[in-house]
Design a protein around this motif. Structure first.
Motif, PDB file in Angstrom:
ATOM      1  N   LEU A 114       0.833  -1.201   0.000  1.00  0.00           N
ATOM      2  CA  LEU A 114       0.000   0.000   0.000  1.00  0.00           C
ATOM      3  C   LEU A 114       0.865   1.248   0.000  1.00  0.00           C
ATOM      4  CD1 LEU A 114      -2.742   1.364   0.142  1.00  0.00           C
ATOM      5  CD2 LEU A 114      -2.692   1.078   2.635  1.00  0.00           C
ATOM      6  N   GLN A 115       1.929   1.251   0.807  1.00  0.00           N
ATOM      7  CA  GLN A 115       2.839   2.395   0.825  1.00  0.00           C
ATOM      8  C   GLN A 115       3.496   2.580  -0.539  1.00  0.00           C
ATOM      9  OE1 GLN A 115       5.470   1.366   4.028  1.00  0.00           O
ATOM     10  NE2 GLN A 115       4.032   1.998   5.626  1.00  0.00           N
ATOM     11  N   ARG A 116       3.860   1.480  -1.164  1.00  0.00           N
ATOM     12  CA  ARG A 116       4.483   1.576  -2.487  1.00  0.00           C
ATOM     13  C   ARG A 116       3.509   2.147  -3.520  1.00  0.00           C
ATOM     14  NH1 ARG A 116       5.614  -0.194  -7.366  1.00  0.00           N
ATOM     15  NH2 ARG A 116       7.802  -0.567  -7.959  1.00  0.00           N
ATOM     16  N   ALA A 117       2.250   1.735  -3.449  1.00  0.00           N
ATOM     17  CA  ALA A 117       1.253   2.242  -4.394  1.00  0.00           C
ATOM     18  C   ALA A 117       1.069   3.749  -4.240  1.00  0.00           C
ATOM     19  CB  ALA A 117      -0.068   1.515  -4.183  1.00  0.00           C
ATOM     20  N   ARG A 118       1.104   4.238  -3.019  1.00  0.00           N
ATOM     21  CA  ARG A 118       0.971   5.682  -2.797  1.00  0.00           C
ATOM     22  C   ARG A 118       2.177   6.439  -3.355  1.00  0.00           C
ATOM     23  NH1 ARG A 118      -1.190   5.112   3.469  1.00  0.00           N
ATOM     24  NH2 ARG A 118      -3.384   4.694   2.954  1.00  0.00           N
ATOM     25  N   ILE A 119       3.373   5.882  -3.161  1.00  0.00           N
ATOM     26  CA  ILE A 119       4.578   6.522  -3.701  1.00  0.00           C
ATOM     27  C   ILE A 119       4.547   6.502  -5.226  1.00  0.00           C
ATOM     28  CG2 ILE A 119       7.095   6.415  -3.810  1.00  0.00           C
ATOM     29  CD1 ILE A 119       7.042   5.142  -1.029  1.00  0.00           C
ATOM     30  N   SER A 120       4.085   5.388  -5.801  1.00  0.00           N
ATOM     31  CA  SER A 120       4.003   5.274  -7.260  1.00  0.00           C
ATOM     32  C   SER A 120       3.055   6.312  -7.839  1.00  0.00           C
ATOM     33  CB  SER A 120       3.553   3.862  -7.638  1.00  0.00           C
ATOM     34  OG  SER A 120       3.416   3.741  -9.039  1.00  0.00           O
ATOM     35  N   ARG A 121       1.938   6.539  -7.173  1.00  0.00           N
ATOM     36  CA  ARG A 121       1.005   7.559  -7.658  1.00  0.00           C
ATOM     37  C   ARG A 121       1.638   8.944  -7.590  1.00  0.00           C
ATOM     38  NH1 ARG A 121      -2.918  11.184  -7.465  1.00  0.00           N
ATOM     39  NH2 ARG A 121      -4.868  10.711  -8.541  1.00  0.00           N
ATOM     40  N   LEU A 122       2.363   9.218  -6.522  1.00  0.00           N
ATOM     41  CA  LEU A 122       3.030  10.504  -6.396  1.00  0.00           C
ATOM     42  C   LEU A 122       4.052  10.693  -7.510  1.00  0.00           C
ATOM     43  CD1 LEU A 122       3.199  13.023  -4.594  1.00  0.00           C
ATOM     44  CD2 LEU A 122       4.980  11.872  -3.276  1.00  0.00           C
ATOM     45  N   SER A 123       4.781   9.623  -7.830  1.00  0.00           N
ATOM     46  CA  SER A 123       5.758   9.694  -8.920  1.00  0.00           C
ATOM     47  C   SER A 123       5.076   9.994 -10.247  1.00  0.00           C
ATOM     48  CB  SER A 123       6.531   8.374  -9.001  1.00  0.00           C
ATOM     49  OG  SER A 123       7.438   8.389 -10.084  1.00  0.00           O
ATOM     50  N   ASN A 124       3.919   9.379 -10.497  1.00  0.00           N
ATOM     51  CA  ASN A 124       3.194   9.643 -11.734  1.00  0.00           C
ATOM     52  C   ASN A 124       2.630  11.059 -11.768  1.00  0.00           C
ATOM     53  OD1 ASN A 124       3.608   7.110 -12.924  1.00  0.00           O
ATOM     54  ND2 ASN A 124       1.895   6.216 -11.817  1.00  0.00           N
ATOM     55  N   GLU A 125       2.279  11.617 -10.609  1.00  0.00           N
ATOM     56  CA  GLU A 125       1.836  13.006 -10.568  1.00  0.00           C
ATOM     57  C   GLU A 125       2.975  13.944 -10.975  1.00  0.00           C
ATOM     58  OE1 GLU A 125       0.376  13.770  -6.691  1.00  0.00           O
ATOM     59  OE2 GLU A 125      -1.478  12.643  -6.944  1.00  0.00           O
ATOM     60  N   TYR A 126       4.174  13.670 -10.452  1.00  0.00           N
ATOM     61  CA  TYR A 126       5.328  14.489 -10.827  1.00  0.00           C
ATOM     62  C   TYR A 126       5.634  14.355 -12.317  1.00  0.00           C
ATOM     63  CZ  TYR A 126       6.225  14.957  -5.801  1.00  0.00           C
ATOM     64  OH  TYR A 126       6.125  15.237  -4.465  1.00  0.00           O
ATOM     65  N   ALA A 127       5.506  13.134 -12.841  1.00  0.00           N
ATOM     66  CA  ALA A 127       5.750  12.924 -14.273  1.00  0.00           C
ATOM     67  C   ALA A 127       4.731  13.693 -15.114  1.00  0.00           C
ATOM     68  CB  ALA A 127       5.700  11.436 -14.594  1.00  0.00           C
ATOM     69  N   LEU A 128       3.479  13.730 -14.658  1.00  0.00           N
ATOM     70  CA  LEU A 128       2.453  14.490 -15.381  1.00  0.00           C
ATOM     71  C   LEU A 128       2.757  15.977 -15.340  1.00  0.00           C
ATOM     72  CD1 LEU A 128      -0.235  14.635 -16.869  1.00  0.00           C
ATOM     73  CD2 LEU A 128      -1.390  14.631 -14.638  1.00  0.00           C
ATOM     74  N   ASP A 129       3.196  16.484 -14.182  1.00  0.00           N
ATOM     75  CA  ASP A 129       3.554  17.906 -14.074  1.00  0.00           C
ATOM     76  C   ASP A 129       4.705  18.249 -15.023  1.00  0.00           C
ATOM     77  OD1 ASP A 129       1.613  18.268 -12.176  1.00  0.00           O
ATOM     78  OD2 ASP A 129       2.975  18.025 -10.471  1.00  0.00           O
ATOM     79  N   LYS A 130       5.705  17.373 -15.082  1.00  0.00           N
ATOM     80  CA  LYS A 130       6.831  17.623 -15.977  1.00  0.00           C
ATOM     81  C   LYS A 130       6.385  17.605 -17.434  1.00  0.00           C
ATOM     82  CE  LYS A 130      11.483  16.074 -17.171  1.00  0.00           C
ATOM     83  NZ  LYS A 130      11.217  16.125 -18.628  1.00  0.00           N
ATOM     84  N   MET A 131       5.524  16.650 -17.779  1.00  0.00           N
ATOM     85  CA  MET A 131       5.019  16.583 -19.149  1.00  0.00           C
ATOM     86  C   MET A 131       4.267  17.864 -19.515  1.00  0.00           C
ATOM     87  SD  MET A 131       4.780  15.022 -21.976  1.00  0.00           S
ATOM     88  CE  MET A 131       5.459  13.434 -21.502  1.00  0.00           C
TER      89      MET A 131
END
Length: 478
Positions: A114-131
């Motif tokens: 569960l902790q990993r899934a939350r971190i993964s979502r945060l990483s994808n949010e940062y990737a979307l911001d960069k895009m």
């Protein structure tokens, strides 16, 4: 009535033409691209996938419930479940059950997942911001390129108007015998060259518009256009900061570093997940089952007329045979379906413990692999910081150089404008020939176009520095 219908059709047609010929501002282009660009949509899909992964992790905390049912027919030599005798028959049997299972302890892997899934979502949010930042800059660069092409065409047209005036004046002076025929030919050659360059400039505008439309995902190239607006150079207060101030702010705000940091956190979480396989797993289960059959049930017993008694033993002392009545069970119709399910049901429940002992070093090797991935993520974070420093330093230096180039281009344009005015005065009184006049006009035209190019180049590079400084895309001012 016919006139009313005709007016309505005309109004509808005019409104469609106006809608098709809409001119786009830079802000509208950026906003449209952030909503419709394919790369942005793909990054948004990655974000949706991370939400699904989070739901998967949450599902590990709730019991699993499965129901099953079967209805089968057996034909041939089978055991009679009523009498226990093997006989040739066709038997129908029905069974059903519900099983529930719950993982009580699995080395805390469910919490880690569960902790990993939350971190993964945060990483994808940062990737979307960069895009989104990258797309916004890409759109702004393409938009400014269209403006540069349009204003370059305006410079050519303005110079061509001067050439038209000089052509008429030169023709009059040639006919009057004041200027030689060669000056008229020179002006006409200049006129032809300018028309050719205007055609090329118009083509360049169309190419730039098509390129911008493709970025936005607009396929109606023919009716796509932008607002003819002159963007001024302002907002360079950001350059009052030192390059090191911009670098420090970029490390705090930019998505590149945040993505690398979350990737390292994901790698560390993978190590914890792999180590959880060393610990025992404890689960609980509960099962409810029942059954029903189409075979007849025993309703009573009668003596076997062929063999009314049967031997059941021998007296040890007298060797007297002991007999008992030999009965044959009588079969009746099976009980109703619901009654059988009610009478034949049962439950089972308990705990299941699994202790890992030896699995061919699979767990140990997986832990080692993930520890290597942590090291790799650390190096990637370090490299991301170095790359960001280099990119910010390059962008800051480019912006300063672009501003100096823009100021120099303005000075050159003003000086060349005065030189062209002087050349025009000399040509009008016959103190210079048409060739020298044309060369002066070409130099003036080139300095004007170079000033425009330097201007939009500086505006774009300044916005790059502002993004590195942490200013959101929506707050960029043009």
């Amino acid at each position: 009535m016919k006139n009313f219908s005709l007016i309505a059709i005309l109004l509808l047609f005019c409104s469609q033409i106006n809608a098709q010929q809409k001119e786009w501002t830079l802000e509208e282009c950026v906003n449209y691209a952030l909503e419709n660009n394919i790369q942005v949509k793909q990054s948004e899909l990655d974000l949706e996938v991370s939400d699904i992964e989070k739901l998967d992790a949450l599902g590990n905390f709730i019991p699993s419930i499965n129901a099953q049912a079967s209805n089968s027919w057996n034909t041939g030599l089978t055991q009679n479940v009523t009498t226990g005798i093997l006989q040739n028959q066709t038997v129908r049997n029905f069974s059903a059950g519900v099983t529930a299972g719950l993982t009580i302890f699995d080395g805390l892997r469910n919490f880690k997942q569960l902790q990993r899934a939350r971190i993964s979502r945060l990483s994808n949010e940062y990737a979307l911001d960069k895009m989104k930042d990258d797309i916004a800059l890409f759109v702004a660069d393409s938009y400014l390129q269209v403006l540069f092409s349009k204003q370059s065409l305006e410079v050519l047209r303005a110079q061509n108007e001067v050439t038209v005036e000089q052509l008429q004046r030169t023709q009059d002076l040639v006919e009057a015998g004041v200027l030689p025929q060669g000056d008229l030919l020179e002006i006409r050659a200049t006129m032809a060259d300018e028309k050719q360059r205007m055609i090329l400039a118009e083509n360049q505008i169309q190419i730039s518009l098509i390129s911008l439309a493709q970025i936005l995902g607009i396929q109606d190239y023919q009716n796509f256009d932008i607002v003819d607006r002159d963007y001024n150079v302002f907002g360079n207060e950001i350059m009052e900061n030192t390059v090191y101030d911009v670098i420090d702010r970029a490390k705090e705000e930019r998505s590149e570093i945040k993505i690398a940091e979350t990737n390292m956190e994901l790698a560390e979480k993978d190590v914890e997940l792999a180590r959880g396989a060393y610990l025992p797993t404890l689960g609980a289960f509960f099962n409810y089952n029942t059954r029903e059959t189409g075979q007849g049930r025993i309703t009573g017993a009668v003596l076997d007329p062929n063999e009314p008694t049967r031997q059941i033993g021998v007296v040890q002392g007298s060797q007297e045979i002991v007999v008992a009545p030999n009965t044959i069970p009588t079969l009746g119709s099976p009980l109703p379906f619901i009654d059988q399910l009610y009478r034949n049901d049962g439950i089972s429940y308990g705990f299941q413990l699994s202790v890992p002992v030896l699995n061919g070093f699979a767990t140990r090797n997986q832990v080692k692999r993930n520890e290597i991935n942590v090291k790799r993520a650390e190096y990637q974070l370090e490299q991301a910081e170095l790359d960001l420093e280099a990119n910010v330093y390059q962008a800051y230096t480019d912006a300063k150089g672009a501003f100096e180039a823009y100021e120099a281009a303005l000075v050159a344009s003003e000086a060349q404008e005065k030189a062209f005015e002087y050349a025009t005065e000399r040509y009008d009184v016959g103190l210079t020939n048409a060739f020298d006049f044309s060369q002066s006009k070409i130099r003036y035209e080139n300095t004007q176009r170079e000033a425009l190019r330097a201007k939009y180049d500086y505006i774009f590079k300044l916005k790059v520095v502002e993004l590195y400084f942490g200013i959101p895309v929506g707050d960029l001012k043009f």
